[in-house]
Write a protein that holds these residues in place. Structure first.
Motif, short mmCIF file in Angstrom:
data_model
loop_
_atom_site.label_atom_id
_atom_site.label_comp_id
_atom_site.label_asym_id
_atom_site.label_seq_id
_atom_site.Cartn_x
_atom_site.Cartn_y
_atom_site.Cartn_z
N GLU A 1 0.83 -1.21 0.00
CA GLU A 1 0.00 0.00 0.00
C GLU A 1 0.86 1.25 0.00
O GLU A 1 0.54 2.25 -0.64
CB GLU A 1 -0.94 0.01 1.20
CG GLU A 1 -2.03 -1.04 1.15
CD GLU A 1 -1.58 -2.40 1.68
OE1 GLU A 1 -0.42 -2.52 2.13
OE2 GLU A 1 -2.39 -3.34 1.64
N THR B 1 -7.81 3.43 -6.28
CA THR B 1 -7.82 2.24 -5.42
C THR B 1 -9.17 1.53 -5.50
O THR B 1 -9.21 0.30 -5.43
CB THR B 1 -7.49 2.58 -3.96
OG1 THR B 1 -8.38 3.58 -3.50
CG2 THR B 1 -6.07 3.05 -3.80
N GLN C 1 -8.96 -0.51 -8.56
CA GLN C 1 -8.20 -1.73 -8.31
C GLN C 1 -9.02 -2.75 -7.53
O GLN C 1 -8.96 -3.95 -7.79
CB GLN C 1 -6.91 -1.41 -7.55
CG GLN C 1 -5.87 -0.73 -8.38
CD GLN C 1 -4.62 -0.44 -7.57
OE1 GLN C 1 -4.64 -0.40 -6.35
NE2 GLN C 1 -3.52 -0.22 -8.27
N SER D 1 -8.36 -1.45 0.28
CA SER D 1 -8.30 -0.40 -0.74
C SER D 1 -8.47 0.98 -0.10
O SER D 1 -7.79 1.93 -0.49
CB SER D 1 -9.38 -0.61 -1.79
OG SER D 1 -9.14 -1.79 -2.50
N GLN E 1 -5.27 1.83 1.55
CA GLN E 1 -4.29 2.22 0.55
C GLN E 1 -4.50 3.67 0.11
O GLN E 1 -3.55 4.43 -0.02
CB GLN E 1 -4.38 1.28 -0.64
CG GLN E 1 -3.40 1.52 -1.74
CD GLN E 1 -3.44 0.44 -2.78
OE1 GLN E 1 -3.48 -0.74 -2.46
NE2 GLN E 1 -3.43 0.83 -4.05
N ALA E 2 -5.75 4.05 -0.09
CA ALA E 2 -6.05 5.44 -0.48
C ALA E 2 -5.71 6.40 0.64
O ALA E 2 -5.16 7.48 0.40
CB ALA E 2 -7.52 5.56 -0.87
#
Length: 190
Positions: free
Chosen positions: A57, A139, A142, A159, A162-163
């Protein structure tokens, strides 16, 4: 008459700038390569099995932040071929859906490069907000591709993490990149 004579001399006499030497051209090439070399090193280090929690990430956040900043502020230091090659390397070294990180980096490059004149006129908070929205949408893209690939709905929490990590690391990267822009990449502006 003197005016014509001065014009003629200006056209026939060489300028006052000397021809750049090989050393000078090599120095300029290395200075222009600093941003994408930094990103390539970060991709390799963050994909290594170091046991760092959230390394994948963080690789996404560093890559997106680097491409966003340099494509907006100094596009000649982040050419599209470098974004493509490093995105391909990151895709090969990560375990995400194939091609999504590469496509995400190319989208970030396209958005930042296209809007670079507008991004140079807005303050940092608005630019950071745009980068955060861009990271969130990529994200989620993805995540959707991962759900389609797994043929079942998956949790969106990784996700979203990760963002959030991409948005959270950008101010630190931005400070580092502004310093790098003023001292290493473009020393005339120091």
């Amino acid at each position: 008459m003197n005016h014509l004579l001065r014009e003629r001399r200006g056209k026939t006499q060489p300028g006052i700038e000397p021809e750049p030497t090989v050393k000078h051209r090599a120095d300029v090439a290395v200075r222009d390569a600093v941003p994408w070399l930094f990103m390539a090193i970060c991709v390799i280090l963050l994909s290594a099995p170091t046991g760092l929690p959230g390394g994948t990430e963080l690789m996404f956040g560093v890559s997106v932040g680097t491409v966003y900043f340099w494509s907006a502020h100094r596009p000649e230091s982040m050419p599209v071929w470098a974004v493509f090659l490093i995105g391909l390397l990151a895709d090969l070294l990560s375990f995400g859906p194939p091609g999504t990180l590469l496509l995400s980096l190319l989208i970030v490059h396209g958005v930042a490069h296209t809007w670079r004149y507008g991004l140079s006129r807005i303050n940092f908070i608005w630019g950071w907000g745009l980068m955060s929205v861009l990271a969130l949408s990529l994200t989620l893209f993805q995540w959707m591709v991962a759900c389609i690939g797994a043929l079942r709905p998956m949790s969106p929490v990784p996700s979203l993490f990760q963002a959030a990590l991409a948005a959270g690391i950008y101010p630190t990267l931005s400070v580092l990149f502004v310093w790098t822009h003023r001292t290493i990449v473009n020393p005339e502006r120091a």
